[in-house]
Design a protein around this motif. Structure first.
Motif, PDB file in Angstrom:
ATOM      1  N   TYR A  73       0.872  -1.172   0.000  1.00  0.00           N
ATOM      2  CA  TYR A  73       0.000   0.000   0.000  1.00  0.00           C
ATOM      3  C   TYR A  73       0.910   1.223   0.000  1.00  0.00           C
ATOM      4  O   TYR A  73       1.813   1.369   0.805  1.00  0.00           O
ATOM      5  CB  TYR A  73      -0.997   0.002   1.157  1.00  0.00           C
ATOM      6  N   ASN A  74       0.691   2.036  -1.007  1.00  0.00           N
ATOM      7  CA  ASN A  74       1.569   3.162  -1.292  1.00  0.00           C
ATOM      8  C   ASN A  74       0.706   4.257  -1.914  1.00  0.00           C
ATOM      9  O   ASN A  74       0.100   4.041  -2.962  1.00  0.00           O
ATOM     10  CB  ASN A  74       2.667   2.695  -2.265  1.00  0.00           C
ATOM     11  N   PRO A  75       0.610   5.423  -1.289  1.00  0.00           N
ATOM     12  CA  PRO A  75      -0.317   6.458  -1.755  1.00  0.00           C
ATOM     13  C   PRO A  75       0.176   7.280  -2.938  1.00  0.00           C
ATOM     14  O   PRO A  75      -0.503   8.227  -3.353  1.00  0.00           O
ATOM     15  CB  PRO A  75      -0.473   7.352  -0.515  1.00  0.00           C
ATOM     16  N   VAL A  76       1.347   6.942  -3.485  1.00  0.00           N
ATOM     17  CA  VAL A  76       1.930   7.755  -4.553  1.00  0.00           C
ATOM     18  C   VAL A  76       2.245   6.887  -5.773  1.00  0.00           C
ATOM     19  O   VAL A  76       2.819   5.808  -5.646  1.00  0.00           O
ATOM     20  CB  VAL A  76       3.230   8.453  -4.081  1.00  0.00           C
TER      21      VAL A  76
ATOM     22  N   THR B 215       2.597  11.315  -8.728  1.00  0.00           N
ATOM     23  CA  THR B 215       1.237  11.831  -8.628  1.00  0.00           C
ATOM     24  C   THR B 215       0.493  11.033  -7.558  1.00  0.00           C
ATOM     25  O   THR B 215       0.851   9.884  -7.269  1.00  0.00           O
ATOM     26  CB  THR B 215       0.495  11.710  -9.971  1.00  0.00           C
ATOM     27  N   PRO B 216      -0.543  11.628  -6.953  1.00  0.00           N
ATOM     28  CA  PRO B 216      -1.259  10.908  -5.895  1.00  0.00           C
ATOM     29  C   PRO B 216      -2.119   9.775  -6.449  1.00  0.00           C
ATOM     30  O   PRO B 216      -2.692   9.889  -7.535  1.00  0.00           O
ATOM     31  CB  PRO B 216      -2.136  11.998  -5.258  1.00  0.00           C
ATOM     32  N   VAL B 217      -2.191   8.695  -5.706  1.00  0.00           N
ATOM     33  CA  VAL B 217      -3.109   7.609  -6.026  1.00  0.00           C
ATOM     34  C   VAL B 217      -4.535   8.126  -5.824  1.00  0.00           C
ATOM     35  O   VAL B 217      -4.807   8.891  -4.894  1.00  0.00           O
ATOM     36  CB  VAL B 217      -2.831   6.386  -5.121  1.00  0.00           C
TER      37      VAL B 217
ATOM     38  N   GLU C 227      -8.486   8.812   1.686  1.00  0.00           N
ATOM     39  CA  GLU C 227      -9.695   8.132   2.150  1.00  0.00           C
ATOM     40  C   GLU C 227      -9.488   6.626   2.257  1.00  0.00           C
ATOM     41  O   GLU C 227      -9.949   5.984   3.210  1.00  0.00           O
ATOM     42  CB  GLU C 227     -10.856   8.422   1.188  1.00  0.00           C
ATOM     43  N   GLN C 228      -8.774   6.065   1.280  1.00  0.00           N
ATOM     44  CA  GLN C 228      -8.561   4.611   1.287  1.00  0.00           C
ATOM     45  C   GLN C 228      -7.690   4.178   2.470  1.00  0.00           C
ATOM     46  O   GLN C 228      -7.986   3.186   3.143  1.00  0.00           O
ATOM     47  CB  GLN C 228      -7.923   4.180  -0.031  1.00  0.00           C
TER      48      GLN C 228
ATOM     49  N   GLY D  50      -5.399  -3.378  -4.874  1.00  0.00           N
ATOM     50  CA  GLY D  50      -6.478  -4.010  -4.132  1.00  0.00           C
ATOM     51  C   GLY D  50      -6.347  -3.898  -2.631  1.00  0.00           C
ATOM     52  O   GLY D  50      -7.346  -3.784  -1.915  1.00  0.00           O
ATOM     53  N   VAL D  51      -5.112  -3.944  -2.124  1.00  0.00           N
ATOM     54  CA  VAL D  51      -4.889  -3.840  -0.681  1.00  0.00           C
ATOM     55  C   VAL D  51      -5.449  -2.526  -0.137  1.00  0.00           C
ATOM     56  O   VAL D  51      -6.074  -2.493   0.921  1.00  0.00           O
ATOM     57  CB  VAL D  51      -3.376  -3.961  -0.363  1.00  0.00           C
ATOM     58  N   MET D  52      -5.248  -1.442  -0.876  1.00  0.00           N
ATOM     59  CA  MET D  52      -5.726  -0.137  -0.436  1.00  0.00           C
ATOM     60  C   MET D  52      -7.215   0.057  -0.700  1.00  0.00           C
ATOM     61  O   MET D  52      -7.955   0.544   0.149  1.00  0.00           O
ATOM     62  CB  MET D  52      -4.952   0.988  -1.139  1.00  0.00           C
ATOM     63  N   ILE D  53      -7.668  -0.329  -1.882  1.00  0.00           N
ATOM     64  CA  ILE D  53      -9.032  -0.020  -2.309  1.00  0.00           C
ATOM     65  C   ILE D  53     -10.069  -0.951  -1.692  1.00  0.00           C
ATOM     66  O   ILE D  53     -11.184  -0.541  -1.361  1.00  0.00           O
ATOM     67  CB  ILE D  53      -9.131  -0.101  -3.848  1.00  0.00           C
ATOM     68  N   GLY D  54      -9.714  -2.233  -1.518  1.00  0.00           N
ATOM     69  CA  GLY D  54     -10.672  -3.256  -1.118  1.00  0.00           C
ATOM     70  C   GLY D  54     -11.561  -2.903   0.061  1.00  0.00           C
ATOM     71  O   GLY D  54     -12.797  -2.964  -0.038  1.00  0.00           O
TER      72      GLY D  54
END
Length: 348
Positions: A45-48, A54-56, A61-62, A314-318
């Motif tokens: 999980y990495n927000p960039v 650029t930001p994910v 929020e995720q 998927g780890v972040m969004i799920g």
């Protein structure tokens, strides 16, 4: 009668099962291990987005949902699978350093990009232009999570280790029935397997094949994720994962020589030490043309729902989209337009 049948137990399936259990719902999961994307995933999980700094999409929020989700899951299952692991970006030139600093001034990226560059002192790493650290990153050990969660469901008799046969699903006015299980609703979380689903195969799930190498490199000695044109993830005991490739045409789970060659060539530019290839794995990521998940109910029957298209993150969004789908199914909460499958209503 149970409340839900869930088809598929990857990251999406686990996240939705957790919503069901938290609400006291009864459910049965069908899983046959035909889809490999969650088990071969890097699990980061990495927000960039480090290719362009650029930001994910919806990263703040995720993470706000995902991090407490995995922490609670570790406590519940009495297992550790969420590792706080730094992601370090190798700069290929001074220009990339400048792009990093420019990006760090942007509101959505400021808290994630460390402006204190790291001077490389590891002779095994080829990084003459320094390194940049991304904050609030880590890795979920997806293979371990899937194994432990399956065992948990088995102890509660919620799990069926078998292939779901769509032609045997009976859809009635107030319920669905499959074999000896009657349920109020059914949710399909089967990843790229959705292409064979007669209810949702009209959705534009492309599928992108990804391949990884597992290498043993005793002299590499890094305890962080090193990212350049490929990533290197430490697994312990001098074992590292190297990946990943992107293939939009091959839809098999079979490793290829082409991908192996590509990864070896990119790795040669990143590290200066000897290594041994232990194994190579492949899986199909459930990717969508607009890079957004596929969430919602069938246009003609709201008892049939889908939770899919989590792609490479998927780890972040799920956990977030599972929560949104549950609220939609149980409380008629509107889904965000960008994830709702209604955006493809003209495809069918």
């Amino acid at each position: 009668m149970v409340d839900y049948i869930v088809v598929g137990l990857g990251l999406a399936g686990i996240a939705f099962c957790e919503e069901l259990e938290a609400a006291g719902k009864e459910f049965v999961v069908f899983e046959d291990d035909s889809q490999k994307s969650s088990t071969v995933a890097g699990g980061l999980y990495n927000p960039v987005i480090l290719k362009r700094f650029t930001p994910v999409w919806n990263a703040d929020e995720q993470l706000e949902v995902a991090l407490p989700f995995y922490e609670a899951l570790e406590e519940k299952l009495q297992a550790n699978f969420d590792e706080k692991l730094s992601v370090i970006r190798r700069f290929a030139a001074i220009e990339e350093q400048n792009m990093w600093f420019e990006a760090s001034d942007k509101p959505k990226l400021a808290k994630y990009l460390d402006t204190q560059l790291i001077v490389n002192d590891n002779a095994a790493v080829n990084a003459p232009f320094s390194l940049g650290k991304v904050k609030e990153t880590g890795r979920v050990l997806t293979k371990k999570l899937l194994k432990v969660y399956r065992e948990y469901l088995q102890t509660k008799n919620y799990f069926r280790d078998e292939r779901f046969q769509y032609e045997k699903l009976i859809v009635e006015d107030a319920s669905v029935t499959y074999q000896n299980v009657q349920a109020k609703k059914i949710v399909f979380c089967e990843g790229f397997g959705l292409k064979k689903n007669p209810y949702f195969s009209y959705l534009p799930l492309n599928g992108t094949k990804g391949e990884l190498l597992f290498i043993k490199a005793p002299n590499l000695k890094i305890d962080y994720v090193l990212k350049s044109s490929v990533f290197i993830i430490p697994q312990g005991n001098d074992i590292y994962t190297v990946g990943a490739t992107y293939n939009w045409t091959d839809k098999t789970n079979l490793p290829t020589q082409e991908a192996k060659k590509e990864l070896i060539e990119k790795l040669a530019k990143l590290i200066n030490c000897e290594y041994e290839i232990i194994t190579q794995v492949a899986g199909i990521r459930p990717t969508v043309i607009d890079r957004r998940p596929l969430v919602g109910t069938h246009p003609k029957d709201s008892k049939l729902a889908v939770l899919n298209g989590l792609g490479t993150r998927g780890v972040m969004i799920g956990p977030t989209v599972a929560k949104q789908l549950y609220k939609h199914l149980e409380h008629q909460t509107e889904l965000p337009n960008e994830i709702d499958i209604k955006r493809f209503k003209d495809v069918k």
